[in-house]
Write a protein that holds these residues in place. Sequence first.
Motif, mmCIF file in Angstrom:
data_model
loop_
_atom_site.group_PDB
_atom_site.id
_atom_site.type_symbol
_atom_site.label_atom_id
_atom_site.label_comp_id
_atom_site.label_asym_id
_atom_site.label_seq_id
_atom_site.Cartn_x
_atom_site.Cartn_y
_atom_site.Cartn_z
ATOM 1 N N MET A 242 -44.197 -6.264 4.841
ATOM 2 C CA MET A 242 -44.387 -6.006 3.424
ATOM 3 C C MET A 242 -43.651 -7.033 2.575
ATOM 4 O O MET A 242 -42.545 -7.463 2.912
ATOM 5 N N TYR A 243 -44.308 -7.410 1.474
ATOM 6 C CA TYR A 243 -43.686 -8.329 0.526
ATOM 7 C C TYR A 243 -44.113 -7.937 -0.878
ATOM 8 O O TYR A 243 -45.313 -7.832 -1.174
ATOM 9 N N ALA A 244 -43.140 -7.711 -1.750
ATOM 10 C CA ALA A 244 -43.391 -7.427 -3.162
ATOM 11 C C ALA A 244 -44.430 -6.329 -3.357
ATOM 12 O O ALA A 244 -45.327 -6.443 -4.182
ATOM 13 N N GLY A 245 -44.300 -5.251 -2.569
ATOM 14 C CA GLY A 245 -45.168 -4.098 -2.733
ATOM 15 C C GLY A 245 -46.451 -4.138 -1.945
ATOM 16 O O GLY A 245 -47.147 -3.122 -1.827
ATOM 17 N N ASN A 246 -46.805 -5.303 -1.398
ATOM 18 C CA ASN A 246 -48.039 -5.445 -0.618
ATOM 19 C C ASN A 246 -47.740 -5.517 0.872
ATOM 20 O O ASN A 246 -46.714 -6.074 1.272
ATOM 21 N N MET A 247 -48.651 -4.998 1.693
ATOM 22 C CA MET A 247 -48.594 -5.287 3.118
ATOM 23 C C MET A 247 -49.336 -6.599 3.321
ATOM 24 O O MET A 247 -50.537 -6.704 3.049
ATOM 25 N N VAL A 288 -36.726 -15.815 -5.176
ATOM 26 C CA VAL A 288 -36.635 -14.355 -5.171
ATOM 27 C C VAL A 288 -38.027 -13.759 -5.334
ATOM 28 O O VAL A 288 -38.938 -14.413 -5.863
ATOM 29 N N PRO A 289 -38.222 -12.517 -4.900
ATOM 30 C CA PRO A 289 -39.525 -11.872 -5.087
ATOM 31 C C PRO A 289 -39.843 -11.714 -6.575
ATOM 32 O O PRO A 289 -38.947 -11.695 -7.423
ATOM 33 N N PRO A 290 -41.120 -11.577 -6.924
ATOM 34 C CA PRO A 290 -41.509 -11.445 -8.333
ATOM 35 C C PRO A 290 -41.107 -10.097 -8.920
ATOM 36 O O PRO A 290 -40.855 -9.132 -8.188
ATOM 37 N N ASP A 297 -50.944 -12.616 -10.679
ATOM 38 C CA ASP A 297 -52.322 -12.265 -10.338
ATOM 39 C C ASP A 297 -52.682 -12.691 -8.921
ATOM 40 O O ASP A 297 -53.469 -12.037 -8.243
ATOM 41 N N GLY A 298 -52.127 -13.785 -8.469
ATOM 42 C CA GLY A 298 -52.453 -14.306 -7.149
ATOM 43 C C GLY A 298 -51.537 -13.754 -6.074
ATOM 44 O O GLY A 298 -50.974 -12.658 -6.203
ATOM 45 N N CYS A 299 -51.384 -14.521 -5.016
ATOM 46 C CA CYS A 299 -50.489 -14.127 -3.917
ATOM 47 C C CYS A 299 -49.069 -14.010 -4.451
ATOM 48 O O CYS A 299 -48.550 -14.933 -5.091
ATOM 49 N N ARG A 300 -48.424 -12.896 -4.186
ATOM 50 C CA ARG A 300 -47.086 -12.667 -4.718
ATOM 51 C C ARG A 300 -46.023 -13.521 -4.023
ATOM 52 O O ARG A 300 -44.898 -13.614 -4.508
ATOM 53 N N PHE A 301 -46.385 -14.151 -2.927
ATOM 54 C CA PHE A 301 -45.436 -15.008 -2.217
ATOM 55 C C PHE A 301 -45.610 -16.477 -2.595
ATOM 56 O O PHE A 301 -44.842 -17.329 -2.155
ATOM 57 N N ALA A 302 -46.600 -16.786 -3.409
ATOM 58 C CA ALA A 302 -46.966 -18.184 -3.664
ATOM 59 C C ALA A 302 -45.805 -19.032 -4.157
ATOM 60 O O ALA A 302 -45.644 -20.193 -3.736
ATOM 61 N N ASP A 303 -44.972 -18.499 -5.043
ATOM 62 C CA ASP A 303 -43.876 -19.288 -5.624
ATOM 63 C C ASP A 303 -42.814 -19.673 -4.596
ATOM 64 O O ASP A 303 -42.011 -20.576 -4.856
ATOM 65 N N GLU A 327 -57.787 -6.502 14.877
ATOM 66 C CA GLU A 327 -56.545 -5.740 14.850
ATOM 67 C C GLU A 327 -55.369 -6.561 14.315
ATOM 68 O O GLU A 327 -54.240 -6.068 14.290
ATOM 69 N N HIS A 328 -55.619 -7.794 13.929
ATOM 70 C CA HIS A 328 -54.568 -8.638 13.359
ATOM 71 C C HIS A 328 -55.021 -9.036 11.966
ATOM 72 O O HIS A 328 -55.895 -9.891 11.790
ATOM 73 N N LEU A 329 -54.423 -8.395 10.955
ATOM 74 C CA LEU A 329 -54.827 -8.621 9.578
ATOM 75 C C LEU A 329 -53.713 -9.316 8.802
ATOM 76 O O LEU A 329 -52.526 -9.064 9.045
ATOM 77 N N ALA A 330 -54.118 -10.168 7.880
ATOM 78 C CA ALA A 330 -53.146 -10.836 7.018
ATOM 79 C C ALA A 330 -53.815 -11.194 5.697
ATOM 80 O O ALA A 330 -55.041 -11.329 5.621
ATOM 81 N N ALA A 331 -52.983 -11.340 4.669
ATOM 82 C CA ALA A 331 -53.471 -11.724 3.343
ATOM 83 C C ALA A 331 -52.983 -13.129 3.038
ATOM 84 O O ALA A 331 -51.931 -13.322 2.436
#
Length: 340
Positions: A242-247, A288-290, A297-303, A327-331
């Motif tokens: 999980m990162y910034a509220g998203n899996m 730091v996380p957003p 709006d985009g990927c929360r890890f982008a920065d 069975e292996h998912l990613a965003a």
Amino acid sequence: MTESELMNQRSAPSDEPILSVEGLTTHYETDDVDSVVQAAENVSFTVSRGQTIGLVGESGCGKSTVGLSLLRALPPQGSIVDGSVYFDGQDLTTFKKKEIKKIQWNRISMIYQGAQNAFNPVKTIDTQIREALAKHDVVPKNQRRERIEELLQKVDLDPGVADRYPHELSGGMKQRAAIAMAISCEPDLLIADEPTTALDVVVQAKVLRMLLDLQEEFNFGMVVISHNLAAIMKVSDDIGVMYAGNMVERSSAENIFEDPQHPYTAKLFGSIIDPQRPPKQVENIPGVPPDLRNPPDGCRFADRCDLATEECSAQMPAFEPKNESTEHLAACFHSEEVSR
């Protein structure tokens, strides 16, 4: 099955998920009426009896919020605004408070972050475990002391610990007592939130081994929450990162270890302190996380990502299968470039 039957009937061991979380979205109200903290967004996973899923990520990424949402134990400012939590076929998000109370500690229990938080400081361990046994009428009144001593022995504590107060116990002893209380009603699902926090590495290993032994004995499903990826790897069948509220990634522990598909997962591996790796090779994750009151709006890890492009900042990548594995998912738009 009616809600009454759900509350009283134990499930037989099965390959079918006992817990199915679908699109769980939980927000926290703030002092600003026009703003909420988007603590968990569209989180989905399943847990079967005897199975463990680990939720891992930095502090503030939404792991504990997910755990509290499963148990419907959010603080007053928190609420589930979308999604479902199916437990044994019934959506717990539709249950009234009185109904959910009959399931809490009975069929779903939780080891709260920080063992001291699980106990009332002015009551003995006996009194507090006894309350759970009495509330759900697990054993007759005249057998409760025997049951409490048996539970303490299962977690490698002397039965006499029952008559002591929480402040009289070491950190490791309090953690084991908290585990004893969590399994007192033989739950179908156990949520362990940072079960090894503030414990030395030797005690950490013992606690993790104890959880696995108890799971084998009682066959409960387990959700283990931690910022410690190394610990999560030891106990989990599947892992949700999980990162910034998203899996941002979910797969088997083996797949996550051998072939991470999200750059955040890879950086978590790089930050693990390994005695076999020189200290200079241990990485940190810059930035730091957003702010989840106003996430991008985009990927929360982008920065914070070395692979990020304009596309990453412009739109959220889909959480989808990678490497031809359903069975292996990613965003991530750049999973093929991720390396440990």
